[in-house]
Design a protein around this motif. Sequence first.
Motif, PDB file in Angstrom:
ATOM      1  N   ASP A  57      -2.049  -1.338   5.105  1.00 11.84           N
ATOM      2  CA  ASP A  57      -3.122  -0.824   5.008  1.00 11.84           C
ATOM      3  C   ASP A  57      -2.836   0.740   4.007  1.00 11.84           C
ATOM      4  O   ASP A  57      -3.757   1.533   3.776  1.00 11.84           O
ATOM      5  N   GLY A  58      -1.355   0.919   3.928  1.00  6.17           N
ATOM      6  CA  GLY A  58      -1.292   2.359   3.193  1.00  6.17           C
ATOM      7  C   GLY A  58      -0.888   3.463   4.258  1.00  6.17           C
ATOM      8  O   GLY A  58      -0.365   4.371   3.912  1.00  6.17           O
ATOM      9  N   ARG A  68      -6.986   6.915 -11.458  1.00  8.33           N
ATOM     10  CA  ARG A  68      -7.247   5.704 -10.847  1.00  8.33           C
ATOM     11  C   ARG A  68      -6.167   5.122 -10.417  1.00  8.33           C
ATOM     12  O   ARG A  68      -5.016   4.881 -11.023  1.00  8.33           O
ATOM     13  N   ALA A 120      -5.020   1.577  -8.197  1.00  9.20           N
ATOM     14  CA  ALA A 120      -5.602   0.209  -7.640  1.00  9.20           C
ATOM     15  C   ALA A 120      -5.419   0.169  -6.134  1.00  9.20           C
ATOM     16  O   ALA A 120      -6.245  -0.285  -5.413  1.00  9.20           O
ATOM     17  N   ALA A 121      -4.125   0.215  -5.777  1.00 12.59           N
ATOM     18  CA  ALA A 121      -3.804   0.071  -4.396  1.00 12.59           C
ATOM     19  C   ALA A 121      -2.632   0.969  -3.851  1.00 12.59           C
ATOM     20  O   ALA A 121      -1.555   1.013  -4.642  1.00 12.59           O
ATOM     21  N   VAL A 122      -2.580   1.830  -3.012  1.00 15.88           N
ATOM     22  CA  VAL A 122      -1.453   2.451  -2.273  1.00 15.88           C
ATOM     23  C   VAL A 122      -0.588   1.828  -1.593  1.00 15.88           C
ATOM     24  O   VAL A 122      -1.059   0.870  -0.646  1.00 15.88           O
ATOM     25  N   ARG A 123       0.514   1.622  -1.909  1.00 13.28           N
ATOM     26  CA  ARG A 123       1.805   0.779  -1.445  1.00 13.28           C
ATOM     27  C   ARG A 123       2.399   1.847  -0.493  1.00 13.28           C
ATOM     28  O   ARG A 123       2.890   1.554   0.687  1.00 13.28           O
ATOM     29  N   CYS A 175       2.193   3.490  -5.962  1.00 14.26           N
ATOM     30  CA  CYS A 175       2.087   2.023  -6.014  1.00 14.26           C
ATOM     31  C   CYS A 175       3.423   1.271  -5.932  1.00 14.26           C
ATOM     32  O   CYS A 175       3.521   0.167  -6.339  1.00 14.26           O
TER      33      CYS A 175
END
Length: 315
Positions: free
Chosen positions: A97-98, A240, A242-245, A281
Motif C-alpha cells: 500500500d506504499g 499526477r 498513478a500509484a506509489v511503489r 513509481c
Amino acid sequence: MILTVTPNPSLDRTYEVPVLERGEVIRASGERMDPGGKGVNVSRAVAAAGRRTLAVLPLGGAPGALIAELLDAQGIEVAPVPVAGATRSNIALAEADGVLTKINAPGPELTPAEEESLLAAVRTHSADADWIACCGSLPLGLAPSWYADVVARAHAAGARIALDTSGPALLEALRARPDVVKPNAEELSAAVGRPLATVGDAVKAAEELRAMGARAVLASLGADGQLLVDGDGAWFGTARVAAVRSNVGAGDSSLAGFLIAGGSGPEALASAVAHGAAAVCLPGSVMPTPADLDPASVTVTADVPVDRVLTEPVS
C-alpha cells in the motif's frame, strides 16, 4: 558537473512485502540492493539523466567496497575516502500500500584524520563542479558545524552549494548562506520549531529559513507537491502519480532534477517535481531515466494555495 558529498553513505537493501506484521515470518515479493545515502542517490539520478557527476564519500569494509563497485557499474565517478570503520547497511521494507519502514544504522565514527581527508577530497574535485550537493546525516566524529565549513569553503572557491540535511547540521549551515536547502515537511517544521498544517504554513517556514541564511528553499511536501521560495517569490508544483511503489530516494531524485535544470526558478521546480513523481513509481531506490519522466503531468504555479491543508500535517 554535479559533485555530491555524502559523509555517511550506506548499502541499502529494500524488500517489497505484502504487509508488515510484527513477530511473523514475512516472505518478500521482491528485493534490491543499491548504493545509498542522500548524496549518492543524487549522483545516481544525475547519471540516470545522462549528466556527469562525481561522488565524494568515505568508504570502509566490505559494504564500502561493494558500494564502490555498484556505483562504478552505473557509470558514476567515485572519489572514495578510505576509513577504518565499515560503511553502514540500511534496510527498507516497502509494503504493497506504499507504506515504507526504514531501519538506518548509525555508521562508523570518523577520526580527525579521516575528516580532513574528506574535506581535502571535496576541495580537490570542486574546481570543475557547477553545483556541490552536500547531503544526508553527519556520521559520528563530525561536528554539527561541518556542513557550514564546507559551504564557506565552497563559496570562497566560487562554487554553488545545495544542502539536504536536518537538525543542528542544517541550522548551523544556514549561517554560511547555502544557495539552496531542500528540507522535507518534517525537517522544515523542526527547523522553525512549530507544526505545519497548511501549504501557507510551509511557505512561512521557508521564508524563515531564508531569513536565517538560505538563499532558496526547495521543500518537499510529500503527496501534496513541492514548494520553492527564493528572492523572486514562491512557486508551488504538483504532479499526477498513478500509484506509489516506493518513496526511497524520491527527494534525492527531486534535488537532482532541480540542479540538472539549473537550480533556480519555476523551470527547475518543474524538473524537480517530475523527477520526484517518477521516482515514487519505481521499486526500491531506483532513479528515473528521462524515459520515466512525464513533464505533461506537472503543474507549477505562482498562485500558491496557502489555505490548502496538508495531506499529512506535521505536528
